[in-house]
Enzyme design. Sequence first.
Site, short mmCIF file in Angstrom:
data_model
loop_
_atom_site.label_atom_id
_atom_site.label_comp_id
_atom_site.label_asym_id
_atom_site.label_seq_id
_atom_site.Cartn_x
_atom_site.Cartn_y
_atom_site.Cartn_z
N ASP A 192 -41.75 -72.84 -11.33
CA ASP A 192 -40.91 -72.73 -12.53
C ASP A 192 -39.82 -71.69 -12.31
OD1 ASP A 192 -39.87 -72.76 -15.10
OD2 ASP A 192 -41.56 -71.67 -16.00
N GLY A 193 -38.58 -72.14 -12.37
CA GLY A 193 -37.44 -71.23 -12.25
C GLY A 193 -36.68 -71.43 -10.96
N ASP B 200 -40.86 -72.83 -23.43
CA ASP B 200 -41.11 -71.41 -23.15
C ASP B 200 -41.26 -70.62 -24.45
OD1 ASP B 200 -40.90 -71.29 -20.25
OD2 ASP B 200 -38.79 -71.82 -20.54
N HIS C 1 -45.42 -72.62 -22.01
CA HIS C 1 -45.47 -71.51 -21.05
C HIS C 1 -45.34 -70.22 -21.85
CE1 HIS C 1 -43.17 -69.31 -17.58
NE2 HIS C 1 -44.37 -68.80 -17.78
C1 DX5 Z 1 -37.87 -68.87 -17.03
C2 DX5 Z 1 -38.52 -70.04 -17.72
C3 DX5 Z 1 -38.17 -71.33 -17.12
C4 DX5 Z 1 -36.68 -71.61 -17.22
C5 DX5 Z 1 -36.30 -72.46 -16.05
O1 DX5 Z 1 -38.57 -67.72 -17.28
O2 DX5 Z 1 -39.93 -69.91 -17.70
O3 DX5 Z 1 -38.92 -72.41 -17.64
O4 DX5 Z 1 -36.29 -72.25 -18.40
O5 DX5 Z 1 -34.92 -72.56 -16.02
P1 DX5 Z 1 -34.16 -72.78 -14.64
O6 DX5 Z 1 -34.68 -74.07 -14.08
O7 DX5 Z 1 -32.70 -72.84 -15.04
O8 DX5 Z 1 -34.47 -71.62 -13.75
ZN ZN Z 2 -41.15 -71.60 -18.15
#
Ligand code: DX5
Ligand code: ZN
Length: 221
Positions: free
Chosen positions: A174-175, A32, A63
């Site tokens: 994602d998330g 990210d 991302h």
């Molecule tokens: C959040 C990020 C994700 C995050 C996911 O904005 O884009 O990639 O790291 O983390 P989890 O799986 O803990 O929600």
């Molecule tokens: Zn992400």
Amino acid sequence: MKLFPSLLAADPLTIGEQIKSLEPYCDGFHIDVMDDHFVSNIGFGPSFFNAVRANTKTSLTVHLMVEEPEKWIDRLALDPPDRFVFHWEATGKTRAKSLVNKIRDKGWNVGLAIKPLTSVSEIEGMLSEVDLVVLMGVEPGFSGQQFIDNVAYKISELDSLRKKLDLSFVIAVDGGVNKSNIADLLRLGAGFFPVGSAVFESPNFVEALEELYAVEERIVG
Ligand code: DX5
Ligand code: ZN
């Protein structure tokens, strides 16, 4: 399905070791990038991304939660089939179309991400141009948030459009993805999952990944 540990959730002091130990057990890593404008947080920068790229063989997804994803094209050394994911809310249609062309010129895969409150109909005209659509399961910016249930409906909508338009883009969530909801997300048509806290907050990262992969085997079996 494909699983990508999201390094935002990893311990920053031991991240290199974690990458090395998880690489054989996952499909790649999710990195990210954040600029403190598009979201209120700072994420990984080009030197980190490029160091991971140079030191792993696995595929990477970057991302970009930034206002100007265009600026990042020449900063990042992706290696196909890596994916460059940017946000529709940052670019709008005209910039999205020209950014897709720039990403293609590099030979990289294109991912388009939308926030939980952005509707699928907004990006319908982009679907034929992307390899991956990333549905954010949480408001972007932080790991460890709870999945917003309404997002599941958008997977079905995208899956229907994929069939109707005879396209083959992959649907990512994602998330907030974890062992309690991943079966539903898979059944609805998603197949690509960055996973942060579901891996890095568990006592054994490899076991956590294996448990997630096993969910699909149970569904198929
Ligand atoms: C959040 C990020 C994700 C995050 C996911 O904005 O884009 O990639 O790291 O983390 P989890 O799986 O803990 O929600
Ligand atoms: Zn992400």
